[in-house]
Design a protein around this motif. Structure first.
Motif, PDB file in Angstrom:
ATOM      1  N   CYS A 248       0.832  -1.209   0.000  1.00 44.34           N
ATOM      2  CA  CYS A 248       0.000   0.000   0.000  1.00 44.34           C
ATOM      3  C   CYS A 248       0.869   1.262   0.000  1.00 44.34           C
ATOM      4  O   CYS A 248       2.002   1.267   0.503  1.00 44.34           O
ATOM      5  CB  CYS A 248      -0.921   0.018   1.214  1.00 44.34           C
ATOM      6  SG  CYS A 248      -2.179  -1.288   1.176  1.00 44.34           S
ATOM      7  N   ASN A 249       0.310   2.333  -0.563  1.00 46.11           N
ATOM      8  CA  ASN A 249       1.005   3.618  -0.572  1.00 46.11           C
ATOM      9  C   ASN A 249       0.703   4.382   0.728  1.00 46.11           C
ATOM     10  O   ASN A 249       0.097   3.848   1.656  1.00 46.11           O
ATOM     11  CB  ASN A 249       0.617   4.431  -1.804  1.00 46.11           C
ATOM     12  CG  ASN A 249      -0.885   4.699  -1.870  1.00 46.11           C
ATOM     13  OD1 ASN A 249      -1.599   4.585  -0.865  1.00 46.11           O
ATOM     14  ND2 ASN A 249      -1.382   5.083  -3.043  1.00 46.11           N
ATOM     15  N   GLU A 250       1.106   5.641   0.775  1.00 48.23           N
ATOM     16  CA  GLU A 250       0.917   6.431   1.993  1.00 48.23           C
ATOM     17  C   GLU A 250      -0.552   6.639   2.325  1.00 48.23           C
ATOM     18  O   GLU A 250      -0.910   6.874   3.477  1.00 48.23           O
ATOM     19  CB  GLU A 250       1.619   7.780   1.838  1.00 48.23           C
ATOM     20  CG  GLU A 250       3.145   7.674   1.750  1.00 48.23           C
ATOM     21  CD  GLU A 250       3.797   9.018   1.574  1.00 48.23           C
ATOM     22  OE1 GLU A 250       3.054  10.022   1.410  1.00 48.23           O
ATOM     23  OE2 GLU A 250       5.037   9.091   1.603  1.00 48.23           O
ATOM     24  N   GLU A 251      -1.399   6.532   1.315  1.00 44.48           N
ATOM     25  CA  GLU A 251      -2.833   6.688   1.538  1.00 44.48           C
ATOM     26  C   GLU A 251      -3.504   5.354   1.874  1.00 44.48           C
ATOM     27  O   GLU A 251      -4.726   5.276   1.949  1.00 44.48           O
ATOM     28  CB  GLU A 251      -3.484   7.298   0.297  1.00 44.48           C
ATOM     29  CG  GLU A 251      -2.941   8.696  -0.039  1.00 44.48           C
ATOM     30  CD  GLU A 251      -3.522   9.226  -1.339  1.00 44.48           C
ATOM     31  OE1 GLU A 251      -4.200   8.434  -2.057  1.00 44.48           O
ATOM     32  OE2 GLU A 251      -3.316  10.418  -1.626  1.00 44.48           O
ATOM     33  N   GLN A 252      -2.658   4.314   2.065  1.00 40.48           N
ATOM     34  CA  GLN A 252      -3.145   2.975   2.401  1.00 40.48           C
ATOM     35  C   GLN A 252      -4.014   2.370   1.300  1.00 40.48           C
ATOM     36  O   GLN A 252      -4.938   1.589   1.565  1.00 40.48           O
ATOM     37  CB  GLN A 252      -3.906   2.994   3.738  1.00 40.48           C
ATOM     38  CG  GLN A 252      -3.018   3.330   4.927  1.00 40.48           C
ATOM     39  CD  GLN A 252      -1.819   2.405   5.062  1.00 40.48           C
ATOM     40  OE1 GLN A 252      -1.968   1.187   5.131  1.00 40.48           O
ATOM     41  NE2 GLN A 252      -0.620   2.987   5.064  1.00 40.48           N
ATOM     42  N   LYS A 253      -3.681   2.746   0.045  1.00 42.64           N
ATOM     43  CA  LYS A 253      -4.325   2.151  -1.118  1.00 42.64           C
ATOM     44  C   LYS A 253      -3.357   1.161  -1.760  1.00 42.64           C
ATOM     45  O   LYS A 253      -2.161   1.421  -1.863  1.00 42.64           O
ATOM     46  CB  LYS A 253      -4.713   3.226  -2.140  1.00 42.64           C
ATOM     47  CG  LYS A 253      -5.652   4.298  -1.613  1.00 42.64           C
ATOM     48  CD  LYS A 253      -7.035   3.744  -1.295  1.00 42.64           C
ATOM     49  CE  LYS A 253      -7.992   4.863  -0.898  1.00 42.64           C
ATOM     50  NZ  LYS A 253      -9.337   4.358  -0.546  1.00 42.64           N
ATOM     51  N   SER A 254      -3.884   0.054  -2.193  1.00 43.64           N
ATOM     52  CA  SER A 254      -3.036  -0.984  -2.763  1.00 43.64           C
ATOM     53  C   SER A 254      -2.405  -0.531  -4.081  1.00 43.64           C
ATOM     54  O   SER A 254      -3.094  -0.029  -4.976  1.00 43.64           O
ATOM     55  CB  SER A 254      -3.846  -2.264  -3.006  1.00 43.64           C
ATOM     56  OG  SER A 254      -3.057  -3.233  -3.649  1.00 43.64           O
TER      57      SER A 254
END
Length: 274
Positions: A248-254
């Motif tokens: 996941c990225n910093e936005e907690q999106k895969s």
């Protein structure tokens, strides 16, 4: 089998295999005397090129291999040169062997995936002993003693990679509809790609995540600490339980996932396609 076609897509009948073994016994010459492979090249093909001991120390008598030639395991059987190779794919097993100095070739094919190594070698060695009039050895006893195969013996191609990496992993048994809200928040669903392994699709069905890869459609089981487990993954002759982890990225999106398709190397990374 198309994925491993160079290693596992030789389909052959017993009659054609006997013709192949006769060709080998004749050192590259057909039954009507045509030399298709020059004898010096044929000798190189069946001569050890690298050291390769295909056995544990305690099994040196059972699998007497000393090297690898061009597609053949080389070694000695009771003091006589032997070239052999096994092969298996789910549902089938085989072994072929020939003894260049004794004009002898044997092929054994079985409609059984596993366990077959012991029984194939028992039949192979017993047949060689009979054809060459060698003193009898009870190979059945050497391979099995007096033990009968157990249910666990038939699982020797099942590999639990997940628990070997996460031995203390705890399943996440929250209600699936609550877990699904988290999956949607992290945008786990979508198409993922790796240049060597191709495309993988993560989809939801009945509030559960599934992995669609090649011809497999497998449930992704959640564990605490963000780990997931996928069972019944088919890779060559193995059936595996393997870990899957989303990236996941910093936005907690895969943005990708890691999956252990190969037990002996690091995770394979797939990146999510936009």
């Amino acid at each position: 089998m198309d994925v491993v076609a160079p290693a596992a897509s030789v389909n052959c009948t017993a009659i054609d295999m006997s013709k192949w073994l006769t060709f080998l016994i004749n050192k590259g010459r057909t039954s009507n005397g045509i030399q298709l492979i020059p004898e010096d090249i044929f000798k190189t093909m069946i001569t050890k090129q690298v050291d390769f001991e295909d056995y544990f120390e305690s099994d040196s008598e059972l699998y007497a291999t000393d090297g690898y030639a061009m597609g053949w395991k080389t070694g000695k059987y009771r003091g006589k040169s032997i070239c052999r190779h096994t092969g298996k794919i789910e549902g089938y097993s085989c072994i072929q062997a020939f003894m260049p100095d004794d004009d002898l070739g044997i092929s054994i094919m079985m409609n059984l995936h596993s366990p077959t190594v012991a029984i194939m070698h028992t039949i192979l060695y017993s047949t060689i002993d009979s054809l060459l009039n060698l003193p009898r050895i009870n190979w059945t006893y050497k391979f099995r003693d007096d033990k009968k195969p157990t249910a666990e013996d038939y699982k020797d191609c099942h590999v639990d990679v997940f628990h070997s990496i996460y031995p203390d992993a705890i399943p996440n048994e929250m209600p699936s509809h609550k877990l699904m809200k988290s999956y949607m928040a992290h945008s786990y669903e979508g198409i993922y790609y790796n240049s060597g392994y191709g495309f993988m699709k993560i989809v939801s069905q009945d509030d559960k995540l599934y992995m669609k890869y090649r011809d497999m459609f497998l449930l992704i089981k959640p564990y605490w600490s963000g780990n997931f487990r996928v069972d019944n993954v088919k890779e060559d002759i193995l059936t595996m339980s393997i870990p899957l982890n989303f990236i996941c990225n910093e936005e907690q999106k895969s943005i990708g996932l890691r999956i252990r398709f190969e037990p002996l190397i690091d995770d394979i990374v797939f990146f999510k396609k936009n």
